[in-house]
Design a protein around this motif. Structure first.
Motif, short mmCIF file in Angstrom:
data_model
loop_
_atom_site.label_atom_id
_atom_site.label_comp_id
_atom_site.label_asym_id
_atom_site.label_seq_id
_atom_site.Cartn_x
_atom_site.Cartn_y
_atom_site.Cartn_z
N LEU A 94 32.95 49.19 42.22
CA LEU A 94 32.40 48.23 41.27
C LEU A 94 32.39 46.86 41.93
O LEU A 94 33.38 46.46 42.55
CB LEU A 94 33.25 48.17 39.99
CG LEU A 94 33.31 49.44 39.13
CD1 LEU A 94 34.18 49.19 37.90
CD2 LEU A 94 31.92 49.88 38.71
N GLY A 95 31.29 46.15 41.79
CA GLY A 95 31.20 44.82 42.36
C GLY A 95 31.92 43.79 41.51
O GLY A 95 32.35 44.04 40.38
N VAL A 150 36.34 33.88 32.27
CA VAL A 150 36.36 34.82 33.39
C VAL A 150 35.52 34.26 34.53
O VAL A 150 34.38 33.82 34.33
CB VAL A 150 35.82 36.19 32.96
CG1 VAL A 150 35.73 37.14 34.15
CG2 VAL A 150 36.70 36.77 31.86
N VAL A 151 36.10 34.26 35.74
CA VAL A 151 35.39 33.75 36.91
C VAL A 151 35.53 34.74 38.06
O VAL A 151 36.49 35.51 38.12
CB VAL A 151 35.96 32.37 37.34
CG1 VAL A 151 35.70 31.33 36.27
CG2 VAL A 151 37.45 32.46 37.66
N ILE A 152 34.54 34.68 38.97
CA ILE A 152 34.61 35.48 40.21
C ILE A 152 35.35 34.65 41.25
O ILE A 152 34.92 33.56 41.61
CB ILE A 152 33.21 35.86 40.68
CG1 ILE A 152 32.51 36.76 39.65
CG2 ILE A 152 33.27 36.56 42.04
CD1 ILE A 152 31.08 37.11 40.01
N LEU A 153 36.47 35.19 41.74
CA LEU A 153 37.28 34.46 42.71
C LEU A 153 36.84 34.75 44.14
O LEU A 153 36.91 33.87 45.00
CB LEU A 153 38.76 34.83 42.54
CG LEU A 153 39.32 34.59 41.13
CD1 LEU A 153 40.75 35.11 41.03
CD2 LEU A 153 39.26 33.12 40.77
N SER A 154 36.42 35.96 44.42
CA SER A 154 35.91 36.30 45.76
C SER A 154 35.07 37.56 45.63
O SER A 154 35.26 38.36 44.71
CB SER A 154 37.06 36.52 46.76
OG SER A 154 37.85 37.64 46.38
N SER A 205 38.25 40.97 50.24
CA SER A 205 38.43 41.69 48.98
C SER A 205 37.56 41.03 47.92
O SER A 205 37.09 39.91 48.09
CB SER A 205 39.90 41.66 48.54
OG SER A 205 40.32 40.33 48.30
N SER A 206 37.35 41.76 46.85
CA SER A 206 36.67 41.21 45.68
C SER A 206 37.71 41.00 44.60
O SER A 206 38.58 41.85 44.39
CB SER A 206 35.57 42.16 45.19
OG SER A 206 34.55 42.28 46.15
N SER A 207 37.63 39.88 43.91
CA SER A 207 38.59 39.63 42.84
C SER A 207 37.95 38.77 41.77
O SER A 207 37.11 37.92 42.04
CB SER A 207 39.85 38.93 43.39
OG SER A 207 39.52 37.70 43.99
N VAL A 264 44.98 37.33 33.83
CA VAL A 264 44.93 38.70 34.32
C VAL A 264 43.81 38.76 35.36
O VAL A 264 42.71 38.26 35.11
CB VAL A 264 44.67 39.72 33.20
CG1 VAL A 264 44.39 41.11 33.78
CG2 VAL A 264 45.86 39.79 32.25
N THR A 265 44.12 39.32 36.51
CA THR A 265 43.13 39.40 37.59
C THR A 265 42.93 40.85 38.01
O THR A 265 43.80 41.70 37.81
CB THR A 265 43.58 38.58 38.82
OG1 THR A 265 44.80 39.15 39.34
CG2 THR A 265 43.82 37.13 38.44
#
Length: 413
Positions: free
Chosen positions: A233-234, A249-253, A261-263, A280-281
Protein backbone atom coordinates in the motif's frame (compact mmCIF):
# COMPACT_ATOMS: atom_id res chain seq x y z
CA UNK A 1 17.74 -90.75 51.68
CA UNK A 2 14.94 -92.92 53.08
CA UNK A 3 13.92 -90.13 55.44
CA UNK A 4 13.67 -87.58 52.59
CA UNK A 5 11.64 -89.97 50.44
CA UNK A 6 9.30 -90.61 53.30
CA UNK A 7 8.88 -86.84 53.93
CA UNK A 8 8.00 -86.22 50.26
CA UNK A 9 5.46 -89.03 50.29
CA UNK A 10 3.88 -87.58 53.44
CA UNK A 11 3.65 -84.14 51.84
CA UNK A 12 1.97 -85.58 48.77
CA UNK A 13 -0.59 -87.42 50.92
CA UNK A 14 -1.27 -84.23 52.89
CA UNK A 15 -1.74 -82.24 49.66
CA UNK A 16 -4.19 -84.79 48.28
CA UNK A 17 -6.12 -84.69 51.54
CA UNK A 18 -6.36 -80.88 51.44
CA UNK A 19 -7.56 -80.94 47.83
CA UNK A 20 -10.24 -83.41 48.79
CA UNK A 21 -11.39 -81.25 51.75
CA UNK A 22 -11.09 -77.90 49.89
CA UNK A 23 -8.64 -76.48 52.45
CA UNK A 24 -6.24 -73.81 51.00
CA UNK A 25 -2.57 -74.61 51.15
CA UNK A 26 -0.20 -72.38 53.16
CA UNK A 27 0.89 -69.42 51.08
CA UNK A 28 -2.24 -69.63 48.89
CA UNK A 29 -4.62 -66.78 48.12
CA UNK A 30 -6.76 -67.38 51.21
CA UNK A 31 -3.94 -67.88 53.70
CA UNK A 32 -2.59 -64.32 53.94
CA UNK A 33 1.05 -65.47 53.79
CA UNK A 34 3.48 -65.96 50.96
CA UNK A 35 6.89 -67.57 50.70
CA UNK A 36 9.76 -65.07 50.99
CA UNK A 37 10.68 -65.35 47.30
CA UNK A 38 7.10 -64.67 46.20
CA UNK A 39 6.88 -61.63 48.51
CA UNK A 40 9.99 -60.11 46.90
CA UNK A 41 8.46 -60.53 43.45
CA UNK A 42 5.24 -58.91 44.64
CA UNK A 43 7.12 -55.89 45.98
CA UNK A 44 8.89 -55.42 42.66
CA UNK A 45 5.57 -55.59 40.79
CA UNK A 46 4.06 -52.93 43.07
CA UNK A 47 6.70 -50.42 41.93
CA UNK A 48 9.28 -48.33 43.76
CA UNK A 49 8.47 -46.50 46.93
CA UNK A 50 8.55 -42.72 47.22
CA UNK A 51 11.93 -41.17 46.49
CA UNK A 52 13.38 -37.79 47.32
CA UNK A 53 13.37 -35.29 44.45
CA UNK A 54 16.36 -33.08 43.71
CA UNK A 55 14.26 -30.00 44.40
CA UNK A 56 13.62 -30.98 47.99
CA UNK A 57 10.18 -32.67 47.87
CA UNK A 58 8.92 -36.24 47.87
CA UNK A 59 7.99 -37.50 44.41
CA UNK A 60 6.15 -40.74 43.73
CA UNK A 61 6.75 -43.15 40.86
CA UNK A 62 4.63 -41.09 38.43
CA UNK A 63 6.72 -37.95 39.03
CA UNK A 64 3.93 -36.20 40.96
CA UNK A 65 4.13 -34.55 44.37
CA UNK A 66 2.04 -36.59 46.87
CA UNK A 67 -0.68 -34.41 48.36
CA UNK A 68 0.06 -31.57 45.94
CA UNK A 69 -2.34 -30.05 43.43
CA UNK A 70 -1.09 -32.29 40.62
CA UNK A 71 -0.99 -35.57 42.58
CA UNK A 72 -4.51 -36.54 41.51
CA UNK A 73 -3.52 -36.85 37.86
CA UNK A 74 -2.32 -40.37 37.03
CA UNK A 75 -0.16 -39.11 34.16
CA UNK A 76 1.08 -35.92 32.53
CA UNK A 77 4.11 -33.61 32.64
CA UNK A 78 6.31 -34.09 35.65
CA UNK A 79 5.89 -31.44 38.35
CA UNK A 80 8.54 -30.98 41.02
CA UNK A 81 8.38 -28.97 44.19
CA UNK A 82 10.68 -25.94 44.03
CA UNK A 83 13.32 -25.84 46.73
CA UNK A 84 14.49 -22.55 48.19
CA UNK A 85 18.12 -23.16 47.24
CA UNK A 86 17.13 -23.70 43.59
CA UNK A 87 14.97 -20.57 43.56
CA UNK A 88 17.62 -18.29 45.07
CA UNK A 89 20.43 -19.45 42.75
CA UNK A 90 18.58 -19.22 39.41
CA UNK A 91 16.45 -16.73 37.51
CA UNK A 92 12.78 -17.70 37.60
CA UNK A 93 9.74 -17.27 35.39
CA UNK A 94 6.75 -17.22 37.75
CA UNK A 95 3.21 -17.86 36.51
CA UNK A 96 -0.04 -17.66 38.41
CA UNK A 97 -1.30 -21.14 37.47
CA UNK A 98 0.26 -24.47 36.60
CA UNK A 99 1.46 -24.50 32.99
CA UNK A 100 3.15 -27.39 31.21
CA UNK A 101 6.42 -26.96 29.37
CA UNK A 102 4.75 -27.92 26.08
CA UNK A 103 2.08 -25.23 26.51
CA UNK A 104 4.74 -22.64 27.33
CA UNK A 105 6.80 -23.65 24.30
CA UNK A 106 3.67 -23.32 22.14
CA UNK A 107 3.52 -19.63 23.05
CA UNK A 108 7.26 -18.95 22.90
CA UNK A 109 7.66 -20.46 19.42
CA UNK A 110 5.83 -17.41 18.03
CA UNK A 111 8.78 -15.30 19.21
CA UNK A 112 11.50 -17.90 18.56
CA UNK A 113 10.59 -19.90 15.43
CA UNK A 114 13.66 -22.15 15.83
CA UNK A 115 12.75 -23.08 19.42
CA UNK A 116 13.53 -26.65 20.49
CA UNK A 117 12.45 -28.73 23.47
CA UNK A 118 14.09 -31.69 25.20
CA UNK A 119 12.16 -34.38 27.04
CA UNK A 120 8.97 -32.97 28.57
CA UNK A 121 10.49 -30.42 30.93
CA UNK A 122 13.20 -28.46 29.07
CA UNK A 123 12.88 -25.57 26.60
CA UNK A 124 16.12 -24.63 24.85
CA UNK A 125 16.14 -20.84 24.45
CA UNK A 126 19.52 -20.68 22.73
CA UNK A 127 23.20 -21.52 23.22
CA UNK A 128 23.78 -22.08 26.91
CA UNK A 129 20.24 -21.18 28.04
CA UNK A 130 17.62 -23.74 29.09
CA UNK A 131 14.25 -23.16 30.76
CA UNK A 132 13.20 -26.12 32.94
CA UNK A 133 9.89 -26.85 34.58
CA UNK A 134 7.19 -26.69 35.63
CA UNK A 135 8.04 -26.48 39.33
CA UNK A 136 5.42 -26.23 42.05
CA UNK A 137 5.74 -23.12 44.26
CA UNK A 138 4.43 -23.80 47.76
CA UNK A 139 2.56 -21.01 49.56
CA UNK A 140 5.37 -20.84 52.13
CA UNK A 141 8.04 -20.34 49.47
CA UNK A 142 5.90 -17.83 47.58
CA UNK A 143 5.51 -15.75 50.75
CA UNK A 144 9.20 -16.07 51.61
CA UNK A 145 10.52 -14.96 48.19
CA UNK A 146 7.58 -12.73 47.18
CA UNK A 147 6.69 -14.92 44.19
CA UNK A 148 3.29 -13.95 42.70
CA UNK A 149 2.28 -17.40 41.45
CA UNK A 150 2.06 -21.13 42.10
CA UNK A 151 4.13 -22.28 39.10
CA UNK A 152 7.74 -21.54 38.18
CA UNK A 153 10.22 -22.31 35.44
CA UNK A 154 13.92 -22.25 36.28
CA UNK A 155 16.35 -20.57 33.86
CA UNK A 156 19.73 -22.27 33.64
CA UNK A 157 22.24 -19.88 32.06
CA UNK A 158 25.80 -18.82 32.83
CA UNK A 159 25.94 -15.33 34.43
CA UNK A 160 27.49 -12.70 32.14
CA UNK A 161 27.46 -9.13 33.45
CA UNK A 162 28.66 -5.88 31.97
CA UNK A 163 28.71 -2.32 33.22
CA UNK A 164 25.85 -1.02 35.37
CA UNK A 165 23.21 1.19 33.77
CA UNK A 166 24.02 4.93 33.89
CA UNK A 167 22.29 6.78 36.73
CA UNK A 168 20.30 8.91 34.29
CA UNK A 169 18.70 5.77 32.84
CA UNK A 170 17.61 4.28 36.16
CA UNK A 171 13.89 3.77 36.48
CA UNK A 172 13.26 3.31 32.74
CA UNK A 173 13.98 -0.44 32.44
CA UNK A 174 12.99 -2.52 35.49
CA UNK A 175 15.06 -5.50 34.33
CA UNK A 176 18.22 -3.35 34.22
CA UNK A 177 17.35 -1.81 37.58
CA UNK A 178 17.34 -5.33 39.07
CA UNK A 179 21.10 -5.56 38.41
CA UNK A 180 22.66 -2.45 40.02
CA UNK A 181 26.21 -3.87 40.00
CA UNK A 182 26.25 -4.81 36.30
CA UNK A 183 23.58 -5.47 33.69
CA UNK A 184 23.36 -8.87 31.95
CA UNK A 185 24.81 -9.27 28.49
CA UNK A 186 25.31 -12.00 25.90
CA UNK A 187 23.42 -15.26 26.36
CA UNK A 188 22.14 -14.24 29.79
CA UNK A 189 20.64 -11.00 28.47
CA UNK A 190 18.95 -12.71 25.52
CA UNK A 191 17.53 -15.43 27.76
CA UNK A 192 16.22 -12.91 30.29
CA UNK A 193 14.61 -10.83 27.52
CA UNK A 194 12.78 -13.93 26.28
CA UNK A 195 11.64 -14.78 29.81
CA UNK A 196 10.52 -11.20 30.40
CA UNK A 197 8.54 -11.21 27.13
CA UNK A 198 6.82 -14.43 28.22
CA UNK A 199 5.97 -12.91 31.59
CA UNK A 200 4.52 -9.83 29.90
CA UNK A 201 2.46 -11.95 27.49
CA UNK A 202 1.13 -14.33 30.16
CA UNK A 203 0.75 -11.93 33.06
CA UNK A 204 3.63 -13.47 35.03
CA UNK A 205 6.77 -12.21 36.72
CA UNK A 206 10.55 -12.64 36.63
CA UNK A 207 12.65 -13.15 39.77
CA UNK A 208 16.36 -12.55 39.25
CA UNK A 209 19.18 -14.09 41.24
CA UNK A 210 21.55 -11.97 43.28
CA UNK A 211 19.35 -9.09 44.39
CA UNK A 212 16.23 -11.27 44.40
CA UNK A 213 14.26 -8.49 42.67
CA UNK A 214 10.88 -9.49 41.27
CA UNK A 215 10.03 -7.78 37.96
CA UNK A 216 6.34 -7.76 37.01
CA UNK A 217 5.99 -6.51 33.40
CA UNK A 218 2.78 -4.68 32.52
CA UNK A 219 0.91 -6.55 29.75
CA UNK A 220 -0.90 -3.31 28.84
CA UNK A 221 2.40 -1.60 28.03
CA UNK A 222 2.58 -3.41 24.68
CA UNK A 223 0.53 -1.09 22.48
CA UNK A 224 2.12 -1.14 19.03
CA UNK A 225 1.29 -3.70 16.34
CA UNK A 226 3.18 -4.96 13.28
CA UNK A 227 1.24 -6.20 10.25
CA UNK A 228 3.23 -8.39 7.85
CA UNK A 229 1.99 -8.96 4.35
CA UNK A 230 3.14 -9.33 0.75
CA UNK A 231 0.76 -6.65 -0.52
CA UNK A 232 1.94 -3.08 -0.96
CA UNK A 233 0.00 0.00 0.00
CA UNK A 234 1.35 3.42 -0.89
CA UNK A 235 1.59 6.37 1.47
CA UNK A 236 -1.51 7.99 -0.01
CA UNK A 237 -3.55 4.84 0.54
CA UNK A 238 -2.29 4.57 4.13
CA UNK A 239 -3.25 8.19 4.73
CA UNK A 240 -6.80 7.41 3.57
CA UNK A 241 -6.90 4.53 6.05
CA UNK A 242 -5.65 6.65 8.96
CA UNK A 243 -8.07 9.46 8.13
CA UNK A 244 -10.91 7.25 9.35
CA UNK A 245 -9.50 7.33 12.89
CA UNK A 246 -7.42 10.52 13.27
CA UNK A 247 -7.24 14.24 12.59
CA UNK A 248 -4.58 16.11 10.61
CA UNK A 249 -3.27 13.06 8.74
CA UNK A 250 -0.08 13.83 6.81
CA UNK A 251 2.37 11.90 4.64
CA UNK A 252 5.73 11.90 6.41
CA UNK A 253 7.74 10.03 3.76
CA UNK A 254 7.14 8.01 0.60
CA UNK A 255 10.36 6.28 -0.40
CA UNK A 256 9.94 2.59 0.43
CA UNK A 257 11.35 1.39 -2.90
CA UNK A 258 14.14 3.95 -2.91
CA UNK A 259 15.91 2.40 0.08
CA UNK A 260 13.91 4.27 2.72
CA UNK A 261 10.40 3.81 4.01
CA UNK A 262 6.89 5.14 3.63
CA UNK A 263 5.18 6.60 6.66
CA UNK A 264 2.06 8.53 7.50
CA UNK A 265 0.80 9.93 10.76
CA UNK A 266 -2.13 11.66 12.32
CA UNK A 267 -3.04 13.18 15.67
CA UNK A 268 -5.70 11.92 18.02
CA UNK A 269 -8.92 13.86 18.19
CA UNK A 270 -8.85 16.22 21.15
CA UNK A 271 -8.08 19.66 22.52
CA UNK A 272 -4.81 21.14 23.68
CA UNK A 273 -1.62 22.21 21.92
CA UNK A 274 -0.59 20.20 18.91
CA UNK A 275 2.70 19.05 20.45
CA UNK A 276 0.86 17.49 23.41
CA UNK A 277 -1.68 15.54 21.34
CA UNK A 278 -1.03 11.84 20.89
CA UNK A 279 -0.25 10.49 17.43
CA UNK A 280 -0.56 7.18 15.62
CA UNK A 281 1.77 6.48 12.71
CA UNK A 282 2.15 3.76 10.10
CA UNK A 283 5.63 3.11 8.77
CA UNK A 284 6.17 0.57 6.00
CA UNK A 285 9.48 -1.26 5.68
CA UNK A 286 10.57 -4.30 3.71
CA UNK A 287 11.76 -7.60 5.13
CA UNK A 288 14.20 -9.54 2.98
CA UNK A 289 12.53 -12.64 1.50
CA UNK A 290 13.65 -16.05 2.77
CA UNK A 291 14.25 -17.23 -0.80
CA UNK A 292 17.04 -15.07 -2.17
CA UNK A 293 15.72 -14.16 -5.58
CA UNK A 294 15.79 -10.82 -7.39
CA UNK A 295 13.31 -8.51 -5.72
CA UNK A 296 10.35 -7.58 -7.90
CA UNK A 297 7.99 -4.87 -6.82
CA UNK A 298 4.42 -6.21 -6.65
CA UNK A 299 2.06 -4.45 -9.02
CA UNK A 300 -1.59 -3.56 -8.74
CA UNK A 301 -3.14 -5.84 -11.32
CA UNK A 302 -6.06 -8.10 -12.00
CA UNK A 303 -4.20 -10.24 -14.52
CA UNK A 304 -3.07 -13.81 -14.12
CA UNK A 305 0.66 -13.21 -13.70
CA UNK A 306 0.66 -14.29 -10.04
CA UNK A 307 0.80 -10.83 -8.45
CA UNK A 308 -1.73 -10.19 -5.71
CA UNK A 309 -4.31 -7.58 -6.71
CA UNK A 310 -4.30 -4.34 -4.74
CA UNK A 311 -7.86 -2.99 -4.48
CA UNK A 312 -8.62 0.72 -4.60
CA UNK A 313 -8.82 2.19 -1.12
CA UNK A 314 -11.72 4.51 -0.62
CA UNK A 315 -13.15 5.65 2.73
CA UNK A 316 -16.50 3.86 2.33
CA UNK A 317 -14.87 0.41 2.19
CA UNK A 318 -12.42 0.79 5.08
CA UNK A 319 -13.58 -1.50 7.88
CA UNK A 320 -17.06 -1.82 6.35
CA UNK A 321 -16.79 -4.55 3.70
CA UNK A 322 -18.07 -4.03 0.22
CA UNK A 323 -16.27 -3.74 -3.10
CA UNK A 324 -12.53 -3.32 -3.09
CA UNK A 325 -11.88 -5.77 -0.30
CA UNK A 326 -13.42 -9.03 -1.41
CA UNK A 327 -10.84 -9.45 -4.17
CA UNK A 328 -8.16 -9.90 -1.50
CA UNK A 329 -10.09 -12.17 0.85
CA UNK A 330 -9.23 -15.30 -1.10
CA UNK A 331 -5.51 -14.52 -0.76
CA UNK A 332 -5.44 -13.62 2.95
CA UNK A 333 -4.73 -17.19 4.12
CA UNK A 334 -1.78 -17.48 1.73
CA UNK A 335 0.06 -14.39 2.99
CA UNK A 336 2.57 -15.85 5.44
CA UNK A 337 5.01 -13.64 7.36
CA UNK A 338 8.50 -14.94 6.72
CA UNK A 339 8.33 -17.83 4.23
CA UNK A 340 7.23 -16.21 1.01
CA UNK A 341 7.19 -18.20 -2.22
CA UNK A 342 8.63 -16.55 -5.27
CA UNK A 343 10.39 -13.22 -5.18
CA UNK A 344 7.92 -10.83 -3.56
CA UNK A 345 9.35 -9.31 -0.36
CA UNK A 346 7.41 -9.17 2.86
CA UNK A 347 6.25 -5.73 3.89
CA UNK A 348 6.03 -4.81 7.56
CA UNK A 349 3.47 -2.14 8.47
CA UNK A 350 4.45 -0.75 11.88
CA UNK A 351 1.39 0.77 13.52
CA UNK A 352 2.75 2.78 16.47
CA UNK A 353 1.31 4.93 19.21
CA UNK A 354 3.26 8.19 19.75
CA UNK A 355 2.10 9.84 22.98
CA UNK A 356 2.44 13.59 23.32
CA UNK A 357 3.74 13.15 26.89
CA UNK A 358 5.67 9.87 26.66
CA UNK A 359 6.87 9.67 30.25
CA UNK A 360 3.32 9.96 31.55
CA UNK A 361 2.07 7.22 29.24
CA UNK A 362 4.92 4.80 28.61
CA UNK A 363 6.81 5.03 31.89
CA UNK A 364 7.06 2.28 34.51
CA UNK A 365 4.21 3.82 36.51
CA UNK A 366 1.90 5.69 34.12
CA UNK A 367 -0.47 8.23 35.58
CA UNK A 368 -4.22 7.82 35.44
CA UNK A 369 -4.38 10.25 32.51
CA UNK A 370 -1.50 8.34 30.91
CA UNK A 371 -3.33 5.03 31.21
CA UNK A 372 -6.40 6.62 29.66
CA UNK A 373 -4.31 7.90 26.72
CA UNK A 374 -2.67 4.50 26.32
CA UNK A 375 -6.05 2.78 26.30
CA UNK A 376 -7.35 5.10 23.61
CA UNK A 377 -4.13 4.72 21.64
CA UNK A 378 -4.43 0.94 21.70
CA UNK A 379 -8.03 1.16 20.49
CA UNK A 380 -6.93 3.16 17.46
CA UNK A 381 -3.85 0.98 16.83
CA UNK A 382 -5.93 -2.21 16.96
CA UNK A 383 -8.54 -0.68 14.64
CA UNK A 384 -5.91 0.36 12.09
CA UNK A 385 -4.21 -3.06 12.26
CA UNK A 386 -7.53 -4.85 11.81
CA UNK A 387 -8.36 -2.76 8.73
CA UNK A 388 -4.92 -3.45 7.29
CA UNK A 389 -5.36 -7.22 7.69
CA UNK A 390 -8.79 -7.12 6.08
CA UNK A 391 -7.40 -5.18 3.15
CA UNK A 392 -4.06 -6.84 2.47
CA UNK A 393 -4.08 -10.12 4.42
CA UNK A 394 -1.12 -11.17 6.52
CA UNK A 395 -1.10 -11.34 10.29
CA UNK A 396 -0.45 -9.15 13.33
CA UNK A 397 2.30 -9.44 15.94
CA UNK A 398 3.32 -7.18 18.82
CA UNK A 399 6.77 -5.77 19.55
CA UNK A 400 7.63 -8.93 21.51
CA UNK A 401 6.94 -11.08 18.46
CA UNK A 402 3.75 -12.73 19.72
CA UNK A 403 0.77 -13.15 17.41
CA UNK A 404 -2.11 -10.85 18.31
CA UNK A 405 -5.81 -10.99 17.53
CA UNK A 406 -7.51 -8.26 15.54
CA UNK A 407 -11.00 -8.78 16.94
CA UNK A 408 -10.47 -6.41 19.88
CA UNK A 409 -11.11 -9.17 22.44
CA UNK A 410 -7.75 -8.91 24.20
CA UNK A 411 -7.74 -7.20 27.55
CA UNK A 412 -6.05 -3.90 28.21
CA UNK A 413 -5.75 -1.38 31.03
Amino acid sequence: MTTRRARREAERELERAREADGTPAPGGPGDGTAPPRRRRRDRRAEGPAETSDAAGGAVDASGQVPGGPTSTAPSGPRTRRLDRSVATNHHLLVLERHTSASALAGVLVERLPDLRTRRDDEIILGPGAVLTGPWEVTPELAADLDLPGACAFVLRVRPDRGEPAPPELRGLAPLEDAFPDGTPQGDELRALENVQALARRLGGAVRVTGTGAVVVPDPASVVDRLVRSEVELGATELAVLLDRFLDDVVILSDDIWGGGSSSVGGRMVGDGPEWARDMVTIEVTTVAPVVELPAIRPRATTGGDGALPVPPLEPPVLGQGGAGRGSLAEHSDDATPDAVPGSRPVLTYEVRFRPGRPYEVLGTHPTRAGRRSRREGRRVVDGVAADLVRLIGGHVVDDDGFVRSTDGAESGD
